[in-house]
Design a protein around this motif. Structure first.
Motif, short mmCIF file in Angstrom:
data_model
loop_
_atom_site.label_atom_id
_atom_site.label_comp_id
_atom_site.label_asym_id
_atom_site.label_seq_id
_atom_site.Cartn_x
_atom_site.Cartn_y
_atom_site.Cartn_z
N ASN A 277 0.83 -1.22 0.00
CA ASN A 277 0.00 0.00 0.00
C ASN A 277 0.86 1.27 0.00
OD1 ASN A 277 -1.54 2.20 1.81
ND2 ASN A 277 -2.99 1.02 0.61
N SER A 278 0.58 2.16 -0.93
CA SER A 278 1.44 3.34 -1.10
C SER A 278 1.35 4.27 0.11
CB SER A 278 1.08 4.09 -2.39
OG SER A 278 -0.25 4.51 -2.34
N GLY A 279 0.16 4.37 0.71
CA GLY A 279 0.00 5.22 1.90
C GLY A 279 0.83 4.70 3.06
N LEU A 280 0.81 3.39 3.26
CA LEU A 280 1.57 2.78 4.36
C LEU A 280 3.07 2.93 4.12
CD1 LEU A 280 1.64 1.16 6.99
CD2 LEU A 280 1.38 -0.93 5.65
N ARG A 281 3.49 2.74 2.88
CA ARG A 281 4.92 2.85 2.54
C ARG A 281 5.43 4.27 2.83
NH1 ARG A 281 5.97 -1.92 -0.83
NH2 ARG A 281 7.78 -1.09 -1.91
N LYS A 282 4.63 5.26 2.40
CA LYS A 282 5.04 6.66 2.62
C LYS A 282 5.05 6.97 4.11
CE LYS A 282 3.14 8.58 -1.49
NZ LYS A 282 1.78 8.85 -1.88
N ALA A 283 4.02 6.52 4.82
CA ALA A 283 3.88 6.87 6.24
C ALA A 283 5.02 6.29 7.08
CB ALA A 283 2.53 6.41 6.77
N ILE A 284 5.41 5.05 6.83
CA ILE A 284 6.48 4.46 7.67
C ILE A 284 7.81 5.15 7.38
CG2 ILE A 284 7.00 2.46 6.17
CD1 ILE A 284 7.64 0.90 8.71
N GLU A 285 8.03 5.51 6.13
CA GLU A 285 9.26 6.25 5.77
C GLU A 285 9.31 7.57 6.53
OE1 GLU A 285 11.76 5.58 3.82
OE2 GLU A 285 11.18 4.32 2.11
N ALA A 286 8.16 8.29 6.51
CA ALA A 286 8.09 9.61 7.14
C ALA A 286 8.29 9.50 8.65
CB ALA A 286 6.75 10.26 6.82
N GLU A 287 7.62 8.53 9.27
CA GLU A 287 7.70 8.39 10.73
C GLU A 287 9.11 8.00 11.16
OE1 GLU A 287 5.52 9.32 12.86
OE2 GLU A 287 3.84 9.67 11.50
N ALA A 288 9.72 7.08 10.41
CA ALA A 288 11.09 6.67 10.76
C ALA A 288 12.05 7.84 10.56
CB ALA A 288 11.51 5.48 9.90
#
Ligand code: KG4
Ligand code: ZN
Length: 333
Positions: A277-288
């Motif tokens: 999922n593109s939303g999940l991929r972006k969100a984990i990158e941002a949070e990390a």
């Protein structure tokens, strides 16, 4: 010098038949035959799945060997998904692998499908450092797995009911989208406002999850909205998709981040079909990124079910001489 490990891997736990060839842990080929027969039924029909596996397994194995440039008699081991999954589907792959193991006189290695989703992180470089905390989100499971080394997996959180993938698929069904709906919601969400609609999620004990409240909330919301405006879905589809995706992504990520903070872990990752999922991929990158942690996301082809992840898990087991008995039984859960 140690001998090479040329390994054939087979995945047949659900509705994809996949075969991969690995040489010393490097993926030489990873072939997948999808099953379209289920689309009309809005979900996987077990009997049709096992029949389709029987039709696909020989050609898929053949293609994987050909692409890798490997002959059957060069194989040193065969790994297969032992479970969890649909019994009829697992039987096709495991019986094929055991037959090959007996006829070639090579070991067979039964692999746990969920372990393999996490191990997909050990195919490409850079590989995670330990301790590594991985959120596994698939069509059948949602769990937080703590790896302290490459041979240990501890489940520290899990869903009490549905899986994250089911939340996507069941929402898609309510929206009149075909199965599997997760990728379609992802696509439609690109054009929508993720903050337009709000849905409640359930706070559980520890690092557990529950999706049943969210599912019911979405159902009632849609029933009311369509009653008030029969064109609601036509007009609002991208916004509903974006809002549901935003809700699920935030919900699954929250426990991962909280657990990593509690345990002092800085290597985090996602795995399983929903990690596409593109939303999940972006969100984990941002949070990390915000915290100075490292986020690991498998290549798209290693997110949804595939034999390469079974192969890499099998490879580590091969190194430990952790072979399976020919009587090893497939397990559904
Ligand atoms: O891991 P997987 O291929 O099979 C299981 O072991 O369950 O996961 C399949 C799940 C399905 O629920 C599918 O809708 C979901 O992964 N999925 C996605 C996306 N791609 C696959 N969900 C949301 N967004 C995606 N891009
Ligand atoms: Zn899976």
């Amino acid at each position: 010098m140690a001998t090479d490990c040329i390994l054939l891997a087979i995945e047949s736990s659900c509705d994809d038949t996949s075969a991969a060839v690995l040489k010393n842990g490097e993926v030489l080929s990873n072939k997948i035959a999808n099953q379209q027969v289920h689309e009309a039924f809005g979900g996987v029909v077990p009997e049709l799945a096992s029949r389709a596996h029987q039709q696909h397994i020989l050609p898929v194995v053949d293609q994987a060997l050909k692409q890798a440039g490997i002959r059957m008699d060069e194989l040193n081991a065969v790994a297969y998904t032992q479970g969890p999954g649909l019994m009829g589907s697992l039987l096709v792959g495991s019986s094929f692998a055991k037959g090959l193991s007996l006829s070639l006189g090579i070991p067979s290695i039964g692999v746990h499908h969920m372990d393999a989703h996490v191990m997909a992180h050990f195919i490409d470089n850079p590989k995670p450092q330990f301790p590594f905390l991985c959120l596994v989100v698939s069509g059948g499971h949602t769990q937080l797995v703590l790896m302290r080394d490459e041979n240990s997996m501890e489940i520290i959180g899990k869903t009490r009911d549905d899986a994250a993938g089911e939340a996507f698929d069941k929402t898609a069904k309510l929206l009149g989208l075909p199965y599997p709906g997760g990728p379609l919601i992802d696509k439609l969400a690109q054009e929508g406002d993720p903050l337009k609609y709000r849905f409640n999620t359930s706070k559980m004990e520890g690092y557990d999850y529950s999706f049943s409240g969210l599912k019911t909330g979405i159902l009632y919301f849609l029933q009311d909205a369509v009653k008030a405006n029969p064109d609601f879905l036509k007009e609002e589809m991208p916004h509903v998709c974006a809002s549901v995706q935003h809700t699920i992504v935030n919900y699954v990520l929250a426990n991962l981040l909280r657990a990593a903070e509690d345990l002092g872990i800085q290597d985090i990752g996602i795995a399983g079909g929903v990690s596409a999922n593109s939303g999940l991929r972006k969100a984990i990158e941002a949070e990390a990124g915000k915290r100075g942690w490292r986020a690991y996301i498998p290549d798209f082809s290693y997110c949804t079910d595939n034999a390469a992840m079974i192969g890499i898990t099998g490879y580590y087991k091969f190194l430990n001489q952790d072979f399976s008995s020919i009587d090893a039984k497939p397990f559904a859960r």
